[in-house]
Design an enzyme around this catalytic site. Structure first.
Site, PDB file in Angstrom:
ATOM      1  N   LEU A  68     119.188  11.551  47.002  1.00 39.14           N
ATOM      2  CA  LEU A  68     119.556  10.242  47.555  1.00 39.14           C
ATOM      3  C   LEU A  68     118.713   9.908  48.774  1.00 39.14           C
ATOM      4  O   LEU A  68     118.509  10.751  49.656  1.00 39.14           O
ATOM      5  CB  LEU A  68     121.040  10.250  47.925  1.00 39.14           C
ATOM      6  N   HIS A  69     118.257   8.676  48.825  1.00 40.08           N
ATOM      7  CA  HIS A  69     117.428   8.268  49.953  1.00 40.08           C
ATOM      8  C   HIS A  69     117.355   6.751  50.013  1.00 40.08           C
ATOM      9  O   HIS A  69     117.635   6.073  49.034  1.00 40.08           O
ATOM     10  CB  HIS A  69     116.021   8.843  49.805  1.00 40.08           C
ATOM     11  N   ALA A  70     116.974   6.250  51.176  1.00 39.35           N
ATOM     12  CA  ALA A  70     116.711   4.823  51.332  1.00 39.35           C
ATOM     13  C   ALA A  70     115.288   4.676  51.865  1.00 39.35           C
ATOM     14  O   ALA A  70     114.567   5.665  52.015  1.00 39.35           O
ATOM     15  CB  ALA A  70     117.730   4.189  52.269  1.00 39.35           C
TER      16      ALA A  70
END
Lengths: 150, 89
Positions: A68-70
């Site tokens: 998960l990452h932005a």
């Protein structure tokens, strides 16, 4: 084991056998571990959730594994990783790779500052034996031991 | 020849996809530059022959001139290789 990979997981960045009711809760756990280990501000966790709502579960990159990452932003203080090993799997809505028990959080400060660490992580995760061992850890020190043994 | 590896943020999935695409290209003995980037930037690129992305994101790339290829398993070098060979060969 490379020191770089061990350093990417700062103290406080790993939680084992965590309870999470759904993908949002699981995402919050991985996000809070990034905050707890000094990598991001809480805004980053909300950025990740927004990203998944907007674009779907494409960050579930392999069977049982989410990364998960932005986007890099002011919410990222420094580059690093977190890991939540869930007690029970959750569904992210990924046809190919649900359900998920290994939830990684990735904070990237620049577009290239984290690439080698990401490559090493991917390399490790390509070993089914390593993945199976990860699922059985009970503490952050178990995780560090597993990294140094493999 | 230019290939884009694209995901929402341009820092996670696309980077892994780029690494595995480079491995697959080496196996096929094909030469190409693979660049990882986010969706918004990918839509600005005019000179890429192929865009690799995940199935969820294909619809977001509508309007691009490049051929869009959905990769189901971003660690599946066989799948990536076969699809690249078909597109480039």
């Amino acid at each position: 084991m490379s020191r770089r990979l061990a350093e990417a997981f700062a103290p406080g960045s790993v939680a084992a056998q965590v309870a999470a009711a759904d993908w949002r809760a699981a995402t919050r756990v991985a996000g809070e571990l990034l905050v707890a280990s000094g990598r991001t501000t809480p805004a980053y966790t909300e950025d990740i959730i927004q990203m998944l709502e907007e674009l779907g579960p494409y960050q579930v990159i392999a069977p049982g594994i989410a990364l998960l990452h932005a986007r890099p932003s002011e919410a990222v203080l420094t580059t690093g990783l977190s890991l939540a090993v869930l007690e029970k799997p959750v569904e992210f809505g990924s046809k190919a790779n649900d359900p998920v028990r290994l939830v990684f959080g990735l904070a990237a400060q620049h577009h290239d500052s984290h690439i080698e660490v990401l490559a090493e992580t991917a390399n490790k995760l390509s070993s089914p034996r390593f993945v199976n061992s990860l699922l059985t850890i009970h503490s952050e020190s178990d995780f560090q031991r597993l990294l140094s043994d493999s | 020849m230019k290939i884009l590896a694209v995901c929402g943020a341009g820092v996670g999935t696309s980077v892994l996809l780029k690494m595995n695409a480079e491995k697959a290209l080496r196996t096929l003995d094909l030469e190409a530059e693979v660049v990882a980037m986010n969706l918004a930037n990918a839509l600005e690129v005019q000179d890429a022959q192929v865009i690799l992305t995940t199935p969820d994101l294909v619809a977001k790339l509508e309007g691009t001139r490049s051929e869009v290829i959905a990769i189901e398993g971003i660690f599946d070098l066989n799948e990536i290789g076969e699809k690249l060979e078909k597109a480039l060969g």
